[in-house]
Design a protein around this motif. Structure first.
Motif, PDB file in Angstrom:
ATOM      1  N   TYR A 158       0.846  -1.188   0.000  1.00 26.25           N
ATOM      2  CA  TYR A 158       0.000   0.000   0.000  1.00 26.25           C
ATOM      3  C   TYR A 158       0.884   1.242   0.000  1.00 26.25           C
ATOM      4  O   TYR A 158       2.047   1.203   0.423  1.00 26.25           O
ATOM      5  N   GLU A 159       0.341   2.337  -0.491  1.00 24.69           N
ATOM      6  CA  GLU A 159       1.103   3.569  -0.612  1.00 24.69           C
ATOM      7  C   GLU A 159       1.687   3.975   0.748  1.00 24.69           C
ATOM      8  O   GLU A 159       0.977   4.006   1.753  1.00 24.69           O
ATOM      9  N   ASP A 160       2.986   4.276   0.748  1.00 25.04           N
ATOM     10  CA  ASP A 160       3.707   4.704   1.958  1.00 25.04           C
ATOM     11  C   ASP A 160       3.699   3.643   3.056  1.00 25.04           C
ATOM     12  O   ASP A 160       3.848   3.963   4.239  1.00 25.04           O
ATOM     13  N   GLY A 161       3.509   2.387   2.655  1.00 23.71           N
ATOM     14  CA  GLY A 161       3.498   1.316   3.648  1.00 23.71           C
ATOM     15  C   GLY A 161       4.432   0.191   3.238  1.00 23.71           C
ATOM     16  O   GLY A 161       4.931   0.155   2.105  1.00 23.71           O
ATOM     17  N   PRO A 162       4.682  -0.767   4.146  1.00 19.60           N
ATOM     18  CA  PRO A 162       5.543  -1.909   3.811  1.00 19.60           C
ATOM     19  C   PRO A 162       4.842  -2.860   2.856  1.00 19.60           C
ATOM     20  O   PRO A 162       3.617  -2.806   2.677  1.00 19.60           O
ATOM     21  N   GLU A 163       5.610  -3.738   2.257  1.00 21.83           N
ATOM     22  CA  GLU A 163       5.037  -4.736   1.359  1.00 21.83           C
ATOM     23  C   GLU A 163       4.205  -5.723   2.165  1.00 21.83           C
ATOM     24  O   GLU A 163       4.669  -6.268   3.169  1.00 21.83           O
ATOM     25  N   VAL A 164       2.959  -5.917   1.740  1.00 19.19           N
ATOM     26  CA  VAL A 164       2.059  -6.827   2.447  1.00 19.19           C
ATOM     27  C   VAL A 164       2.241  -8.259   1.955  1.00 19.19           C
ATOM     28  O   VAL A 164       2.269  -9.204   2.745  1.00 19.19           O
ATOM     29  N   LEU A 165       2.363  -8.416   0.651  1.00 22.68           N
ATOM     30  CA  LEU A 165       2.582  -9.728   0.048  1.00 22.68           C
ATOM     31  C   LEU A 165       3.762  -9.629  -0.910  1.00 22.68           C
ATOM     32  O   LEU A 165       3.942  -8.603  -1.581  1.00 22.68           O
ATOM     33  N   SER A 166       4.540 -10.697  -0.992  1.00 20.91           N
ATOM     34  CA  SER A 166       5.714 -10.690  -1.858  1.00 20.91           C
ATOM     35  C   SER A 166       5.936 -12.081  -2.446  1.00 20.91           C
ATOM     36  O   SER A 166       5.917 -13.083  -1.721  1.00 20.91           O
ATOM     37  N   GLY A 167       6.116 -12.144  -3.760  1.00 22.08           N
ATOM     38  CA  GLY A 167       6.431 -13.399  -4.425  1.00 22.08           C
ATOM     39  C   GLY A 167       5.396 -14.480  -4.252  1.00 22.08           C
ATOM     40  O   GLY A 167       5.734 -15.666  -4.138  1.00 22.08           O
ATOM     41  N   VAL A 168       4.131 -14.088  -4.245  1.00 19.52           N
ATOM     42  CA  VAL A 168       3.051 -15.041  -3.971  1.00 19.52           C
ATOM     43  C   VAL A 168       2.684 -15.836  -5.221  1.00 19.52           C
ATOM     44  O   VAL A 168       2.348 -15.259  -6.258  1.00 19.52           O
ATOM     45  N   GLY A 214      -9.837  -6.015  -7.356  1.00 17.10           N
ATOM     46  CA  GLY A 214      -9.973  -4.767  -6.628  1.00 17.10           C
ATOM     47  C   GLY A 214      -8.648  -4.063  -6.433  1.00 17.10           C
ATOM     48  O   GLY A 214      -8.600  -2.840  -6.266  1.00 17.10           O
ATOM     49  N   LEU A 215      -7.562  -4.834  -6.432  1.00 19.94           N
ATOM     50  CA  LEU A 215      -6.209  -4.297  -6.383  1.00 19.94           C
ATOM     51  C   LEU A 215      -5.420  -4.893  -7.545  1.00 19.94           C
ATOM     52  O   LEU A 215      -5.687  -6.022  -7.981  1.00 19.94           O
ATOM     53  N   ARG A 216      -4.434  -4.161  -8.008  1.00 17.33           N
ATOM     54  CA  ARG A 216      -3.562  -4.638  -9.087  1.00 17.33           C
ATOM     55  C   ARG A 216      -2.203  -4.986  -8.494  1.00 17.33           C
ATOM     56  O   ARG A 216      -1.630  -4.188  -7.741  1.00 17.33           O
ATOM     57  N   PRO A 217      -1.657  -6.161  -8.794  1.00 19.88           N
ATOM     58  CA  PRO A 217      -0.355  -6.517  -8.221  1.00 19.88           C
ATOM     59  C   PRO A 217       0.712  -5.485  -8.563  1.00 19.88           C
ATOM     60  O   PRO A 217       0.797  -5.012  -9.708  1.00 19.88           O
ATOM     61  N   GLY A 218       1.527  -5.155  -7.561  1.00 18.39           N
ATOM     62  CA  GLY A 218       2.655  -4.268  -7.836  1.00 18.39           C
ATOM     63  C   GLY A 218       3.781  -5.017  -8.515  1.00 18.39           C
ATOM     64  O   GLY A 218       4.650  -4.428  -9.155  1.00 18.39           O
ATOM     65  N   ALA A 219       3.782  -6.333  -8.369  1.00 15.97           N
ATOM     66  CA  ALA A 219       4.740  -7.213  -9.030  1.00 15.97           C
ATOM     67  C   ALA A 219       4.027  -8.494  -9.389  1.00 15.97           C
ATOM     68  O   ALA A 219       3.022  -8.848  -8.774  1.00 15.97           O
ATOM     69  N   GLY A 220       4.528  -9.192 -10.400  1.00 17.25           N
ATOM     70  CA  GLY A 220       3.896 -10.443 -10.793  1.00 17.25           C
ATOM     71  C   GLY A 220       2.616 -10.203 -11.581  1.00 17.25           C
ATOM     72  O   GLY A 220       2.383  -9.109 -12.120  1.00 17.25           O
ATOM     73  N   ALA A 221       1.763 -11.221 -11.631  1.00 22.55           N
ATOM     74  CA  ALA A 221       0.579 -11.144 -12.489  1.00 22.55           C
ATOM     75  C   ALA A 221      -0.571 -11.958 -11.924  1.00 22.55           C
ATOM     76  O   ALA A 221      -0.374 -12.896 -11.144  1.00 22.55           O
TER      77      ALA A 221
END
Length: 285
Positions: free
Chosen positions: A14-24, A54-61
């Motif tokens: 989320y904007e100005d926040g830590p990564e919530v999910l990574s490499g999922v 509702g959200l678009r991945p910042g990485a991956g697809a």
């Protein structure tokens, strides 16, 4: 089994926040009852919003039927006619004056012909057992009725995957069972159902597969296996369910064969012959 919906190497912050999910890497197979479990802040809501567009991945697809989802109007329409998310609080989803108007909003927004809209609304109301409430103002519904009305709105979109965020929260035991019966009917009609919950007992009873979100990542697998792992549940901030604990106890004392399924609810123990020393099945087989 080819997944209907799949996240590949997905991450989100989320904007100005830590990564919530990574490499999922996470897939929803067709026809299975899948449960998502994890402590507050583990990323369950983010995961569900990624899966439903509702959200678009910042990485991956995000992939639908193996094809990467495009986030333009056409791509999102394609996704949302296949995947529907029902949020935890029905008051965040219901907005129309009556139940029928609310349930019809999605199909009408797709530009479907009026007879098809009417047929979808009729079918959704019947599936959720709220046909008698079709003309009822939404603000006069009980909490359980509002839950079912919100789910009916999603069902009217005829999704292949229905994702529910804490659908039994706030319901009494009778209301929970009625909702589970509804979900069984939807599954029998071909809808793949995904449920997020903190209730491990419910997950053991209901799910085929489980995804447990922990600080180390997401563990997925058959629900009876994952939800029998005390260390995994502790890492996710969850309590061990009654069924796996009792099953382990019975096997340790030779009262249940290693290949026999354990009881899912206490009532299943009632039929066991007293003093038999070993039960071929906890289900009265």
């Amino acid at each position: 089994m080819k997944p209907l919906v799949e996240l590949a190497g997905a991450g989100y912050a989320y904007e100005d926040g830590p990564e919530v999910l990574s490499g999922v890497d996470f897939a929803i197979p067709e026809g299975r009852a899948l449960v998502l479990l994890g402590r507050n802040g583990s990323g369950k809501t983010t995961l569900m919003r990624l899966l439903s567009g509702g959200l678009r991945p910042g990485a991956g697809a995000l992939l639908l039927d193996g094809v990467e989802v495009a986030y333009g109007r056409a791509g999102l329409t394609r996704l949302r006619t296949s995947v529907q998310l029902v949020v935890q609080d029905p008051d965040d989803q219901l907005f129309a004056a009556s139940v029928e108007q609310d349930v019809s909003f999605g199909p009408m927004n797709l530009g479907l012909p009026e007879p098809e809209v009417r047929a979808r609304v009729d079918a959704a109301l019947a599936a959720l057992d709220i046909t008698a409430l079709r003309d009822r103002p939404t603000h006069l519904l009980s909490y359980g009725q509002r839950k079912r009305a919100a789910i009916a709105g999603a069902v009217a979109m005829a999704p292949r995957v229905l994702i529910l965020d804490e659908p039994t929260a706030g319901l009494d035991p009778d209301g929970q069972q009625r909702l589970l019966d509804v979900l069984s009917g939807l599954r029998a009609a071909g809808t793949t159902v995904v449920m997020a919950t903190h209730d491990v007992e419910l997950a053991v009873r209901w799910a085929d597969d489980a995804a447990v979100l922990t600080p180390a990542g997401i563990r997925t697998g058959p629900a009876p296996v994952l939800l029998s792992d005390p260390e995994l549940l502790a890492s996710a901030g969850l309590r061990q369910a009654w069924s796996p604990a009792v099953t382990a106890f019975l096997r340790a004392r030779g009262l249940l064969g290693s290949d026999s399924p354990g009881p899912r609810v206490p009532e299943e123990l009632a039929g066991w012959p007293a003093g038999s020393g070993r039960a071929g099945s906890a289900r009265g087989a």
